[in-house]
Design a protein around this motif. Sequence first.
Motif, PDB file in Angstrom:
ATOM      1  N   ILE A 293      32.090 -48.715  29.541  1.00  0.00           N
ATOM      2  CA  ILE A 293      32.508 -48.104  28.281  1.00  0.00           C
ATOM      3  C   ILE A 293      31.597 -48.541  27.141  1.00  0.00           C
ATOM      4  CG2 ILE A 293      34.369 -48.042  26.569  1.00  0.00           C
ATOM      5  CD1 ILE A 293      36.296 -48.404  29.025  1.00  0.00           C
ATOM      6  N   ALA A 294      31.212 -49.801  27.122  1.00  0.00           N
ATOM      7  CA  ALA A 294      30.365 -50.331  26.047  1.00  0.00           C
ATOM      8  C   ALA A 294      28.975 -49.707  26.047  1.00  0.00           C
ATOM      9  CB  ALA A 294      30.251 -51.853  26.181  1.00  0.00           C
ATOM     10  N   ARG A 295      28.540 -49.190  27.202  1.00  0.00           N
ATOM     11  CA  ARG A 295      27.221 -48.552  27.260  1.00  0.00           C
ATOM     12  C   ARG A 295      27.214 -47.188  26.574  1.00  0.00           C
ATOM     13  NH1 ARG A 295      26.913 -51.000  32.550  1.00  0.00           N
ATOM     14  NH2 ARG A 295      27.893 -49.165  33.493  1.00  0.00           N
ATOM     15  N   GLY A 296      28.391 -46.602  26.373  1.00  0.00           N
ATOM     16  CA  GLY A 296      28.471 -45.287  25.745  1.00  0.00           C
ATOM     17  C   GLY A 296      28.331 -45.356  24.236  1.00  0.00           C
ATOM     18  N   ARG A 297      28.062 -44.199  23.639  1.00  0.00           N
ATOM     19  CA  ARG A 297      27.994 -44.109  22.183  1.00  0.00           C
ATOM     20  C   ARG A 297      29.413 -44.064  21.609  1.00  0.00           C
ATOM     21  NH1 ARG A 297      22.847 -41.878  20.325  1.00  0.00           N
ATOM     22  NH2 ARG A 297      21.482 -41.510  22.117  1.00  0.00           N
ATOM     23  N   SER A 298      29.559 -44.562  20.411  1.00  0.00           N
ATOM     24  CA  SER A 298      30.885 -44.761  19.821  1.00  0.00           C
ATOM     25  C   SER A 298      31.527 -43.464  19.328  1.00  0.00           C
ATOM     26  CB  SER A 298      30.807 -45.747  18.655  1.00  0.00           C
ATOM     27  OG  SER A 298      30.375 -47.009  19.104  1.00  0.00           O
ATOM     28  N   VAL A 299      32.857 -43.508  19.254  1.00  0.00           N
ATOM     29  CA  VAL A 299      33.674 -42.445  18.669  1.00  0.00           C
ATOM     30  C   VAL A 299      34.646 -43.087  17.680  1.00  0.00           C
ATOM     31  CG1 VAL A 299      35.425 -40.680  19.114  1.00  0.00           C
ATOM     32  CG2 VAL A 299      33.515 -40.951  20.697  1.00  0.00           C
ATOM     33  N   VAL A 300      34.840 -42.410  16.552  1.00  0.00           N
ATOM     34  CA  VAL A 300      35.775 -42.876  15.529  1.00  0.00           C
ATOM     35  C   VAL A 300      36.811 -41.793  15.292  1.00  0.00           C
ATOM     36  CG1 VAL A 300      36.012 -43.379  13.065  1.00  0.00           C
ATOM     37  CG2 VAL A 300      34.175 -44.438  14.376  1.00  0.00           C
ATOM     38  N   VAL A 301      38.065 -42.194  15.195  1.00  0.00           N
ATOM     39  CA  VAL A 301      39.160 -41.301  14.849  1.00  0.00           C
ATOM     40  C   VAL A 301      39.878 -41.907  13.651  1.00  0.00           C
ATOM     41  CG1 VAL A 301      41.285 -40.184  15.633  1.00  0.00           C
ATOM     42  CG2 VAL A 301      39.433 -40.628  17.270  1.00  0.00           C
ATOM     43  N   LEU A 302      40.055 -41.121  12.583  1.00  0.00           N
ATOM     44  CA  LEU A 302      40.737 -41.671  11.421  1.00  0.00           C
ATOM     45  C   LEU A 302      41.506 -40.585  10.671  1.00  0.00           C
ATOM     46  CD1 LEU A 302      38.205 -42.407   8.551  1.00  0.00           C
ATOM     47  CD2 LEU A 302      37.550 -41.207  10.597  1.00  0.00           C
ATOM     48  N   GLN A 303      42.556 -41.020  10.002  1.00  0.00           N
ATOM     49  CA  GLN A 303      43.359 -40.104   9.206  1.00  0.00           C
ATOM     50  C   GLN A 303      42.686 -39.849   7.867  1.00  0.00           C
ATOM     51  OE1 GLN A 303      47.007 -42.674   9.854  1.00  0.00           O
ATOM     52  NE2 GLN A 303      47.998 -40.666   9.846  1.00  0.00           N
ATOM     53  N   PHE A 304      42.834 -38.611   7.385  1.00  0.00           N
ATOM     54  CA  PHE A 304      42.385 -38.292   6.034  1.00  0.00           C
ATOM     55  C   PHE A 304      43.477 -37.477   5.359  1.00  0.00           C
ATOM     56  CE2 PHE A 304      41.197 -34.565   8.373  1.00  0.00           C
ATOM     57  CZ  PHE A 304      41.078 -33.509   7.472  1.00  0.00           C
TER      58      PHE A 304
END
Length: 233
Positions: A22-33
Amino acid sequence: MPFYVSPEQQMKDKADYARKGIARGRSVVVLQFADGILFVADNPSRALHKISEIYDRIAFAAVGKYNEFENLRLGGVRYADVNGYQYDRRDVTARGLANVYAQSLGTIFTETNKPYEVELVVAEVGEDADTDQIYRLTFDGSVADEHGYVAMGGQAEAVAQALKDRFVEGAPLAEALRTAVGALEAQDSDRRLEAKSLEVAVLDRHREHRLFKRLPAARIQELLDAGQGAQGV
């Protein structure tokens, strides 16, 4: 003499294996707006999506091995379609989907030699921010009910710390997007993410029927360049 590995050691080895993948993958961010839930992935591919719609008010984000989380995504779509058809569309919820994914991931982790190298977020936008639901699922089937923001993949701790420092509850879309991109860039001080290197989508509570919308590169760039007043999708 047969080689013996204790169950504790076997589970630890599986967990370490999955975390490294999992750490080898590129990151994803999920956030409320202010108007819903924003999904931002460091993903230059136009064809292989890390962020997808599952149902009317529900979306899915993942990091790790693409073929593994794509299988889970397809299973989630089938689950949602069948339950929405047999019962009622309102009966399809992020909580129910998260439970299905947790059972699948937990079974795979305990009963197979190779665990899935994936981490997931299942999110459902509500009538207001207090009724939004964001569930994070790890490779072993663990489920966490998240609030505000989530970071997965890559140097997730660095991204999460940057989000903690920058996140503003109820921010407009443009500000939330800049917060997410700044957090993703925190993994590497020399890297600047361009619109074409980002995959961005929203669950907008003010849309009708299907609330999921994927943002094109031109719109992403417009939001990144905009002032604090940019709020629309």
